[in-house]
Design an enzyme around this catalytic site. Structure first.
Site, mmCIF file in Angstrom:
data_model
loop_
_atom_site.group_PDB
_atom_site.id
_atom_site.type_symbol
_atom_site.label_atom_id
_atom_site.label_comp_id
_atom_site.label_asym_id
_atom_site.label_seq_id
_atom_site.Cartn_x
_atom_site.Cartn_y
_atom_site.Cartn_z
ATOM 1 N N LYS A 171 0.843 -1.205 0.000
ATOM 2 C CA LYS A 171 0.000 0.000 0.000
ATOM 3 C C LYS A 171 0.879 1.257 0.000
ATOM 4 C CE LYS A 171 -0.091 -0.233 5.015
ATOM 5 N NZ LYS A 171 -0.810 -0.720 6.189
ATOM 6 N N ARG A 194 -9.348 0.507 16.631
ATOM 7 C CA ARG A 194 -9.398 1.348 15.447
ATOM 8 C C ARG A 194 -10.473 0.759 14.537
ATOM 9 N NH1 ARG A 194 -3.848 1.986 12.146
ATOM 10 N NH2 ARG A 194 -4.441 -0.147 11.650
ATOM 11 N N TYR A 221 18.840 29.237 8.178
ATOM 12 C CA TYR A 221 17.711 29.954 8.770
ATOM 13 C C TYR A 221 17.801 29.994 10.292
ATOM 14 C CZ TYR A 221 15.074 29.936 4.380
ATOM 15 O OH TYR A 221 14.642 30.142 3.094
ATOM 16 N N MET A 259 13.838 23.836 2.339
ATOM 17 C CA MET A 259 12.975 23.083 1.423
ATOM 18 C C MET A 259 13.784 22.327 0.375
ATOM 19 S SD MET A 259 9.889 24.400 -1.040
ATOM 20 C CE MET A 259 8.869 25.013 0.271
HETATM 21 C C1 LIG Z 1 0.062 -1.856 6.531
HETATM 22 C C2 LIG Z 1 -0.470 -3.107 7.084
HETATM 23 C C3 LIG Z 1 0.385 -4.153 7.434
HETATM 24 C C4 LIG Z 1 1.901 -4.033 7.388
HETATM 25 O O1 LIG Z 1 2.367 -3.396 8.540
HETATM 26 P P1 LIG Z 1 3.928 -3.209 8.837
HETATM 27 O O2 LIG Z 1 3.976 -2.651 10.197
HETATM 28 O O3 LIG Z 1 4.441 -2.262 7.813
HETATM 29 O O4 LIG Z 1 4.534 -4.563 8.704
HETATM 30 C C5 LIG Z 1 -0.189 -5.318 7.888
HETATM 31 N N1 LIG Z 1 -1.530 -5.456 8.004
HETATM 32 C C6 LIG Z 1 -2.385 -4.468 7.677
HETATM 33 C C7 LIG Z 1 -3.837 -4.670 7.825
HETATM 34 C C8 LIG Z 1 -1.886 -3.259 7.209
HETATM 35 O O5 LIG Z 1 -2.734 -2.276 6.895
#
Ligand SMILES: *Cc1c(COP(=O)(O)O)cnc(C)c1O
Length: 360
Positions: free
Chosen positions: A35, A131, A257, A305
């Site tokens: 993702k 969550r 800066y 930046m």
């Molecule tokens: C992103 C995600 C993972 C991977 O998590 P990591 O901490 O990067 O290994 C696993 N399960 C779900 C449901 C996720 O959304």
């Protein structure tokens, strides 16, 4: 010359890290999390490198599944958060995505628009992350209901650990107990561990079927005090730039800066063409290590930046044009992130569009 800032992504490191995840997963199947543009490493390229050795690719959004299919990646895809509305069900089905549902409103969508092909359905339980997910007490009723749905071939019970990066606190044990208590007698498969769980406690509890590694595939860990090297992981990304100017200053001169940093000695200060506009963390403090020509220099002054400044007084042979590693094998992203008050996940996904990615 174009502005010299680029990220090198090493496909062999990705494949190596996947092997480590498989080994630590002890025979469990692997959902590789790709993702968020494969954590900033490039979705299509990473998926092509990993797909031959993964069982599923995990994404957060249907758009990402579309991008995978458009890139010719045919591996099974899991939508970690399931459909966001009814319009997504038909295309997800057509693209061969498996769905993970976390709420009853999603089940109502799936009752009104059922996928056409028989497939597995992942059910997320909230065992303590608070969550997403169904309450563990709902699991057996869900199992009874879903057993009557003709397209549901099999269930995969899943949950997400909230404190797997600090196993000593014992919260993971509580979540595992809640999970196993809910699903042990129900039909179907299960999946618990992401990177933190895989790296810290993969063998605890009854065997489940899938691990879901993300950050470890990219060579980093979720832990505050250690780097991936401890598990033999290899950083997949190296963020690089070059020195574009060198300035010689006397003692007592402020740099950048706000004049936050003042030279304590006569100094050679190099300007590097990378800044927070490229994804380098703005809150990295003076003293943060930076790789230069195989040696280490330190960041001085505030990150701008488009530029940052480093002290090369002790590296007199280093000059304009020298290559700089901002994170990678020499400067672990975990170390940089910790000093800058962030995490490697945010560093990787924060690399911006103007950074050219080169694959090797
Ligand atoms: C992103 C995600 C993972 C991977 O998590 P990591 O901490 O990067 O290994 C696993 N399960 C779900 C449901 C996720 O959304």
């Amino acid at each position: 010359m174009t502005r010299p800032v680029w990220a090198e992504v090493d496909r062999s490191a990705l494949r190596h890290n996947l092997k480590v995840a498989r080994r630590l997963g002890q025979g469990r199947q692997v959902v590789a999390a790709v993702k968020a543009n494969a954590y900033g490493h490039g979705l299509a390229e990473v998926a092509r490198a990993l797909a031959p050795d993964t069982d599923l690719l995990g994404v957060a959004a249907l758009d990402e599944a579309c991008e995978l299919r458009a890139a010719g990646v045919e591996a099974p895809v899991l939508l970690f958060e399931g459909p966001f509305d009814a319009d997504e069900i038909e295309p997800a089905d057509r693209l061969g995505c498996e769905l993970c549902v976390h709420s009853s409103w999603q089940l109502q969508l799936l009752e009104s628009v059922a996928p056409r092909r028989p497939q597995r359905l992942w059910i997320k339980l909230d065992t303590g992350m608070h969550r997403l997910g169904f309450a563990p007490e709902q699991a057996s009723e869900l199992a009874r209901t879903l057993a009557r749905w003709p397209w549901v071939k099999q269930l995969v019970w899943t949950t997400h650990l909230a404190q797997a990066d600090t196993p000593e606190r014992g919260y993971t044990q509580r979540q595992l107990a809640a999970f196993h208590g809910a699903v042990a007698s129900l039909p179907g498969q299960s999946s618990i561990f992401a990177s933190a769980g895989i790296l810290s406690a993969p063998t605890q509890g009854p065997a489940d079927h899938y691990v879901r590694p993300g950050i470890m595939l990219y060579g980093a860990t979720p832990f505050r005090a250690s780097t991936g090297a401890l598990w033999g992981l290899r950083p997949a990304m190296r963020l690089c730039s070059r020195i574009i100017a060198v300035r010689t200053l006397g003692a007592g001169e402020p740099v950048g800066y706000g004049g936050d940093f003042v030279t304590a000695r006569p100094s050679r200060i190099a300007v590097v063409a990378a800044g927070y506009g490229d994804g380098y963390p703005r809150h990295a403090p003076s003293g943060t290590p930076v790789g230069v020509a195989g040696r280490t220099a330190v960041l001085v002054g505030r990150v701008s930046m488009d530029m940052l400044t480093i002290d090369i007084t002790d590296l007199p042979w280093v000059d304009r044009g020298a290559e700089v590693e901002l994170w990678g094998p020499q400067v672990p992203a975990e170390r940089l992130a910790q000093g800058a008050g962030t995490i490697p996940y945010a560093l990787f996904t924060g690399v911006t569009r103007r950074v050219a990615v080169r694959y090797k």
